[in-house]
Structures are given as C-alpha cells and as structure tokens.
Design a protein around this motif. Structure first.
Motif, PDB file in Angstrom:
ATOM      1  N   PRO A   1     -36.751 108.564  80.599  1.00 53.64           N
ATOM      2  CA  PRO A   1     -37.303 107.206  80.509  1.00 53.64           C
ATOM      3  C   PRO A   1     -36.386 106.220  79.774  1.00 53.64           C
ATOM      4  N   GLU A   2     -35.373 106.778  79.083  1.00 50.05           N
ATOM      5  CA  GLU A   2     -34.449 105.900  78.335  1.00 50.05           C
ATOM      6  C   GLU A   2     -33.393 105.257  79.235  1.00 50.05           C
ATOM      7  N   ILE A   3     -33.277 105.731  80.483  1.00 50.76           N
ATOM      8  CA  ILE A   3     -32.284 105.152  81.409  1.00 50.76           C
ATOM      9  C   ILE A   3     -32.995 104.183  82.351  1.00 50.76           C
ATOM     10  N   GLU A   4     -32.459 102.978  82.414  1.00 49.87           N
ATOM     11  CA  GLU A   4     -33.084 101.933  83.230  1.00 49.87           C
ATOM     12  C   GLU A   4     -33.025 102.263  84.724  1.00 49.87           C
ATOM     13  N   THR A   5     -34.110 101.952  85.428  1.00 51.34           N
ATOM     14  CA  THR A   5     -34.126 102.112  86.886  1.00 51.34           C
ATOM     15  C   THR A   5     -34.419 100.761  87.548  1.00 51.34           C
ATOM     16  N   ALA A   6     -33.933 100.601  88.774  1.00 50.48           N
ATOM     17  CA  ALA A   6     -34.145  99.361  89.519  1.00 50.48           C
ATOM     18  C   ALA A   6     -34.123  99.681  91.011  1.00 50.48           C
ATOM     19  N   PRO A   7     -35.271  99.547  91.704  1.00 50.73           N
ATOM     20  CA  PRO A   7     -35.287  99.859  93.131  1.00 50.73           C
ATOM     21  C   PRO A   7     -34.433  98.893  93.946  1.00 50.73           C
ATOM     22  N   LEU A   8     -33.776  99.416  94.960  1.00 44.86           N
ATOM     23  CA  LEU A   8     -33.068  98.575  95.928  1.00 44.86           C
ATOM     24  C   LEU A   8     -34.074  98.152  96.985  1.00 44.86           C
ATOM     25  N   LEU A   9     -34.024  96.880  97.362  1.00 43.29           N
ATOM     26  CA  LEU A   9     -34.961  96.353  98.359  1.00 43.29           C
ATOM     27  C   LEU A   9     -34.175  95.645  99.451  1.00 43.29           C
ATOM     28  N   SER A  10     -34.272  96.162 100.686  1.00 41.97           N
ATOM     29  CA  SER A  10     -33.562  95.487 101.781  1.00 41.97           C
ATOM     30  C   SER A  10     -34.427  94.396 102.395  1.00 41.97           C
ATOM     31  N   ASP A  11     -35.736  94.570 102.328  1.00 42.26           N
ATOM     32  CA  ASP A  11     -36.661  93.561 102.868  1.00 42.26           C
ATOM     33  C   ASP A  11     -37.362  92.844 101.722  1.00 42.26           C
ATOM     34  N   GLY A  12     -37.871  91.654 102.034  1.00 44.18           N
ATOM     35  CA  GLY A  12     -38.621  90.938 101.014  1.00 44.18           C
ATOM     36  C   GLY A  12     -39.972  91.603 100.831  1.00 44.18           C
ATOM     37  N   ILE A  13     -40.380  91.857  99.583  1.00 40.23           N
ATOM     38  CA  ILE A  13     -41.735  92.359  99.367  1.00 40.23           C
ATOM     39  C   ILE A  13     -42.501  91.363  98.501  1.00 40.23           C
ATOM     40  N   TYR A  14     -43.796  91.358  98.635  1.00 41.82           N
ATOM     41  CA  TYR A  14     -44.640  90.424  97.906  1.00 41.82           C
ATOM     42  C   TYR A  14     -44.616  90.746  96.406  1.00 41.82           C
ATOM     43  N   GLN A  15     -44.342  89.744  95.589  1.00 41.44           N
ATOM     44  CA  GLN A  15     -44.310  89.887  94.123  1.00 41.44           C
ATOM     45  C   GLN A  15     -43.552  91.145  93.668  1.00 41.44           C
ATOM     46  N   PRO A  16     -42.262  91.180  93.934  1.00 47.15           N
ATOM     47  CA  PRO A  16     -41.468  92.376  93.622  1.00 47.15           C
ATOM     48  C   PRO A  16     -41.469  92.748  92.138  1.00 47.15           C
ATOM     49  N   TRP A  17     -41.680  91.747  91.259  1.00 45.22           N
ATOM     50  CA  TRP A  17     -41.713  92.043  89.823  1.00 45.22           C
ATOM     51  C   TRP A  17     -42.912  92.937  89.461  1.00 45.22           C
ATOM     52  N   ILE A  18     -44.015  92.773  90.211  1.00 42.08           N
ATOM     53  CA  ILE A  18     -45.210  93.597  89.965  1.00 42.08           C
ATOM     54  C   ILE A  18     -44.944  95.028  90.442  1.00 42.08           C
ATOM     55  N   TYR A  19     -44.296  95.125  91.594  1.00 42.31           N
ATOM     56  CA  TYR A  19     -43.943  96.446  92.119  1.00 42.31           C
ATOM     57  C   TYR A  19     -42.989  97.173  91.161  1.00 42.31           C
ATOM     58  N   ALA A  20     -41.955  96.460  90.708  1.00 43.27           N
ATOM     59  CA  ALA A  20     -40.967  97.068  89.791  1.00 43.27           C
ATOM     60  C   ALA A  20     -41.678  97.601  88.544  1.00 43.27           C
ATOM     61  N   ASN A  21     -42.543  96.776  88.003  1.00 40.15           N
ATOM     62  CA  ASN A  21     -43.290  97.146  86.807  1.00 40.15           C
ATOM     63  C   ASN A  21     -44.156  98.384  87.054  1.00 40.15           C
ATOM     64  N   ALA A  22     -44.744  98.462  88.243  1.00 34.52           N
ATOM     65  CA  ALA A  22     -45.633  99.581  88.596  1.00 34.52           C
ATOM     66  C   ALA A  22     -44.900 100.926  88.618  1.00 34.52           C
ATOM     67  N   ILE A  23     -43.599 100.914  88.920  1.00 38.06           N
ATOM     68  CA  ILE A  23     -42.854 102.180  88.931  1.00 38.06           C
ATOM     69  C   ILE A  23     -41.957 102.313  87.677  1.00 38.06           C
ATOM     70  N   ASN A  24     -42.305 101.545  86.643  1.00 42.61           N
ATOM     71  CA  ASN A  24     -41.585 101.579  85.352  1.00 42.61           C
ATOM     72  C   ASN A  24     -40.120 101.162  85.452  1.00 42.61           C
ATOM     73  N   ALA A  25     -39.807 100.326  86.443  1.00 45.93           N
ATOM     74  CA  ALA A  25     -38.429  99.830  86.567  1.00 45.93           C
ATOM     75  C   ALA A  25     -38.299  98.563  85.735  1.00 45.93           C
ATOM     76  N   LYS A  26     -37.089  98.326  85.220  1.00 49.24           N
ATOM     77  CA  LYS A  26     -36.855  97.124  84.398  1.00 49.24           C
ATOM     78  C   LYS A  26     -36.272  95.980  85.234  1.00 49.24           C
ATOM     79  N   GLY A  27     -36.055  96.285  86.536  1.00 52.40           N
ATOM     80  CA  GLY A  27     -35.478  95.272  87.408  1.00 52.40           C
ATOM     81  C   GLY A  27     -35.562  95.724  88.850  1.00 52.40           C
ATOM     82  N   PHE A  28     -35.051  94.894  89.754  1.00 51.41           N
ATOM     83  CA  PHE A  28     -34.911  95.320  91.151  1.00 51.41           C
ATOM     84  C   PHE A  28     -33.662  94.666  91.728  1.00 51.41           C
ATOM     85  N   HIS A  29     -33.121  95.305  92.766  1.00 52.14           N
ATOM     86  CA  HIS A  29     -31.865  94.854  93.364  1.00 52.14           C
ATOM     87  C   HIS A  29     -32.126  94.496  94.828  1.00 52.14           C
ATOM     88  N   PRO A  30     -32.398  93.216  95.094  1.00 52.78           N
ATOM     89  CA  PRO A  30     -32.727  92.806  96.463  1.00 52.78           C
ATOM     90  C   PRO A  30     -31.500  92.367  97.255  1.00 52.78           C
TER      91      PRO A  30
END
Length: 240
Positions: A154-183
């Motif tokens: 949990p000490e290493i930051e994660t950020a999902p890669l997103l090729s398509d636009g998703i609705y409110q990506p910040w909520i999704y990132a937060n839901a999987i404990n990611a600190k960011g996302f890479h669209p």
C-alpha cells in the motif's frame, strides 16, 4: 507545477525503453520516466513495451518464451541511426542507475494480455530492496493487477491507465485506492483535471507530444504529462 515524464525514456530521439533513453531523459530535465515491464522465460523483469521483441529489436518471438540471456543478445537500438548496440535493460539495472539521481519512475505493468504469474511480487520486492517505494508509480490497463499490488504494497502509489473516457474518473481512482489516473489526453478536459486535482487525485496524461496540447494541459494545472519530447515540454513549462 506540472511534472514531465519521458515516455519510454527520451523516445523521440533515442531507442525506447533503453538505458540511453533514460539517461538522456534525465539530461533533458525530465522529472520522471515512464517504462514498461514484461517477464522472461526464466523470471527476469525486463524493460520492453511489446509482448514480442519483433518491433523494437533485431530479434523475434515472445518475451515470455525467451531466456534473459537470449534477450540480452538482441539489439534494441538497431532502428536508430547511430550504431551503438543497446540491450534490453533489466529493472535492477535501471534501479542501479536511479541510485545516482532523484528521478521518479512510472512502471507500467504490461500484464493485460499475458498474466505473468508473480510479476507484481517480484517487482515490489525489488523496489523495497532499493528503498524506492516513494519514487515509483505503478500503472497498468490491468486494474486487477493494480489492486493486487496495492494490497501487497500500500506504500507504493498506483494509477490506472484509461484509454477511454470514464465518468468521474477521480471517484473510480479513489475506489481502487489509487492516488491518480493516467488517461489518454484526447479523453481529457479542463473540468476533469480540475475536479480530480481538487479531490487529491493526480492526472498524468499520455502521450502528449503536441506543444499546443502541452501548454493547454499545463495551464489547467495537470499533475504531469507523459511525453516522447521532454525538451519541448520543459521549454513550454519554463515559458509558463
């Protein structure tokens, strides 16, 4: 201040995902590098984008079917004008070099097509060995892998890669404990950047090579851009 990540190293001018591309990215004043990892037949974590070696080297075949020794014999610089042989680097080789600088490393786990049993564990062990927990960001199109990594480390930051636009990506990132996302930057607008950043979710867009786009994203306060052209990005950031 927007950070500049050199995509596969300084890949506009040097062979992608090779040590020279990483060294030159640092010289170009990139804050970070983005790399891709796969695993060899004998379990070595190597830095290469494709599941096969055909596009980026003078060899052919799947990374997972080649031993580290076989992979090491290939030339990853053969498509470039200068004649130096560039090897496919290992993750440990990169980490050795990173001990001499403060560059951030975004590791993209290329396990969305081939699952590479145990790749997350091996990578995390190596990161801990070097004490780089705070200098690594994991990203992947395989979001199961990111959740798995977060559970182990949990000490290493994660950020999902997103090729398509998703609705409110910040909520999704937060839901999987990611600190960011890479669209994909084409799926991004100012509203998404502002809402994400104000919710403490970092946005790092890929692959931004157009200077006009770089400027627009930087003005919106994006956390980082991932680019093949770190020198151009640095010049624009300095102007702003």
């Amino acid at each position: 201040m927007t950070k500049i990540f050199a995509h596969r190293g300084f890949s506009a001018n040097y062979p992608e995902n090779t040590m020279i591309a990483f060294v030159e990215a640092e010289k170009a004043k990139a804050d970070g590098i983005e790399i891709d990892i796969q695993m060899t037949k004998d379990g070595e974590i190597v830095i290469i984008h494709d599941e096969k070696v055909d596009r980026t080297t003078n060899g052919s075949g799947f990374v997972q079917q080649l031993s580290y020794k076989e992979l090491r014999a290939l030339n990853a610089g053969h498509r470039f004008k200068y004649s130096n042989k560039e090897s496919i680097p290992t993750l440990s080789e990169l980490f050795e070099w990173m001990q001499g600088n403060s560059i951030i490393c975004n590791i993209e786990m290329k396990n969305n097509k081939i699952s590479y049993e145990g790749m997350e564990e091996k990578t995390i062990n190596l990161i801990r060995q070097y004490g780089f927990e705070k200098r690594i960001i994991f990203s992947s199109f395989n979001h199961y892998s990111l959740v798995h990594s977060y559970r182990i480390a949990p000490e290493i930051e994660t950020a999902p890669l997103l090729s398509d636009g998703i609705y409110q990506p910040w909520i999704y990132a937060n839901a999987i404990n990611a600190k960011g996302f890479h669209p994909n930057y084409k799926r991004l607008n100012g509203e998404i950047i502002r809402a994400s950043e104000s919710n403490n979710i970092k946005v790092r867009a890929y692959t931004v090579n157009n200077s006009k786009t770089m400027r627009a994203l930087m003005k919106e306060g994006i956390s980082a851009i991932i680019t093949d052209e770190p020198i151009i990005a640095r010049e624009i950031l300095t102007q702003l």
